[in-house]
Design an enzyme around this catalytic site. Structure first.
Site, mmCIF file in Angstrom:
data_model
loop_
_atom_site.group_PDB
_atom_site.id
_atom_site.type_symbol
_atom_site.label_atom_id
_atom_site.label_comp_id
_atom_site.label_asym_id
_atom_site.label_seq_id
_atom_site.Cartn_x
_atom_site.Cartn_y
_atom_site.Cartn_z
ATOM 1 C CE1 TYR A 140 4.416 15.002 48.063
ATOM 2 C CE2 TYR A 140 5.803 13.926 47.399
ATOM 3 C CZ TYR A 140 5.961 14.296 48.725
ATOM 4 O OH TYR A 140 6.238 13.404 49.779
ATOM 5 C CG ASP A 255 12.152 8.159 53.196
ATOM 6 O OD1 ASP A 255 11.674 7.855 51.626
ATOM 7 O OD2 ASP A 255 12.710 9.113 53.155
#
Ligand SMILES: NC(=O)c1ccc[n+]([C@@H]2O[C@H](COP(=O)([O-])OP(=O)(O)OC[C@H]3O[C@@H](n4cnc5c(N)ncnc54)[C@H](O)[C@@H]3O)[C@@H](O)[C@H]2O)c1
Length: 369
Positions: A140, A255
């Site tokens: 990222y 998640d």
């Protein structure tokens, strides 16, 4: 210890304003009548970008940088994008991480009483681990760099450095020393989650993990490849205590972890650097449920408790540490009695009513009972 702490609140998009409002209310209640926290709101996000062309104003950054801590709702709206196709709403979170060097993203995954895990037979106490996501490097960190060629070729480099890996691994081992070990066997354990069998950057991550681990003989060190990790987190979550991993892997497995403890609404996070702390739930702006008053506020409320805990330790302030414990207790009680459950965890209650119950649980009479 300070008399007053300045908290920059960035409500953001979608359900962001709803859950940040809930957290501010609970934090205020937990600290009683004393004006210990001074909240001020600042704009950022996709909706702001749509209106003004600026997703992260300089004044918001300056307020966040100089605040004692930052509380965020959520940001981003699918379809509100830059010309390269990436979401404008994420500029705030991602920009803050790099500008303030918030290198440790701490994501507790805990099954609370009253919440049903989709994993068969898992009860409260069975799932209680922390994902430590490296937050400043990895895939990222390439956002906005790399190569984007005529809409034909896109390349995002994956960068990991010795300095970045060392500090996050050390953070994970130090964290393990403060915890009671894995639910399955009570052993303090740090799991290195990588893809060292395929890419050199992950092989370096693993090598440095092993070096740092040698300095912590009291904590068990082990390794798991990220693909197998998704399997393990479903089949044997009780084995885990602290998991340390690269930025994108941490995003993905947190998640999955959240799903095992009731969903995104139950997952708080703290993003920490040496000088700043940024607190939010792990979830996004949930456009599918925004504006309905049905968002689960627990993740952001628990992130607020993490904020008080972090501030309390930093400043040696018992008032804040105490309030953090009381919020956790209020959450525990509300969930255990199953009288304050939002739709995503099997109830029907809206966020404002859940917040009201949390505040009632925090009232002195309730906490003394
Ligand atoms: N930190 C952040 O601000 C952040 C993090 C992740 C995604 N995003 C952005 O959020 C937007 C939506 O992304 P997404 O749909 O992939 O992920 P999301 O986390 O917003 O939603 C995923 C699912 O979880 C549910 N959910 C999430 N939070 C909930 C809550 N508090 N209560 C009840 N249900 C909840 C949603 O309804 C949805 O079904 C995108 O623009 C994305 O880029 C922002």
């Amino acid at each position: 210890m300070k008399e007053i702490y300045d908290i920059a609140v960035v409500p953001g998009d979608g359900i962001g304003p709803e859950v940040s409002k809930a957290a501010v209310r609970v934090l205020t209640e937990a600290l009683g009548s004393t004006a210990v926290l001074r909240f001020a709101e600042y704009p950022a996000g996709a909706e702001l970008f749509q209106r003004t062309g600026d997703s992260f104003p300089a004044a918001t950054f300056e307020a966040c940088r100089s605040a004692d801590a930052i509380l965020h709702g959520a940001a981003g709206l699918p379809g509100v994008v830059h010309p390269d196709g990436t979401e404008a709403g994420l500029d705030f979170t991602l920009g803050l991480r790099s500008k303030l060097d918030l290198y440790a993203n701490v994501r507790p995954i805990k099954l609370w009483p009253g919440v049903t895990s989709p994993l068969r037979g898992r009860e409260v106490g069975d799932i209680d681990y922390v994902i430590v996501r490296e937050n400043s490097e990895g895939l990222y960190a390439a956002r906005g760099s790399g190569v984007f060629l005529r809409g034909e070729v896109a390349m995002d480099p994956l960068v990991q450095t010795r300095k970045g890996i060392e500090r996050i691994v050390r953070f994970a081992f130090e964290l393990a020393r403060t915890r009671g070990g894995a639910p399955a066997d009570g052993r303090r354990r740090v799991t290195c989650c990588d893809k060292a069998n395929v890419l050199r950057s992950y092989a370096l991550f693993r090598e440095i993990f092993s070096e740092v681990a040698r300095g912590y003989p009291d904590v068990e060190a082990e390794y798991a490849l990220v693909d197998a990790m998704t399997l393990h987190l479903v089949r044997q979550p009780s084995h885990y205590d602290v998991i340390v991993t690269e930025n994108m892997f941490g995003d993905i497995i947190s998640d999955l972890g959240a799903a095992t403890v009731g969903g995104m609404g139950m997952a708080p996070s703290a993003e920490l650097g040496d000088g700043n702390g940024f607190f939010q739930a792990s979830h996004g702006s949930a456009p599918d449920i925004s504006g309905k008053g049905i968002a689960n506020p627990y993740g952001t409320v628990l992130a607020g408790a993490m904020m008080l805990d972090w501030l309390g330790r930093r400043h040696g302030d018992r008032r804040l540490l105490d309030a953090a414990r009381r919020i956790e207790l209020a959450v525990h009680d509300a969930l255990a009695q199953r009288n304050a459950l939002s739709g995503d965890i099997g109830g029907t209650m809206g966020s404002a009513d859940i917040t009201g119950i949390l505040c009632a649980n925090l009232a002195p009479a309730a906490s003394a009972a």
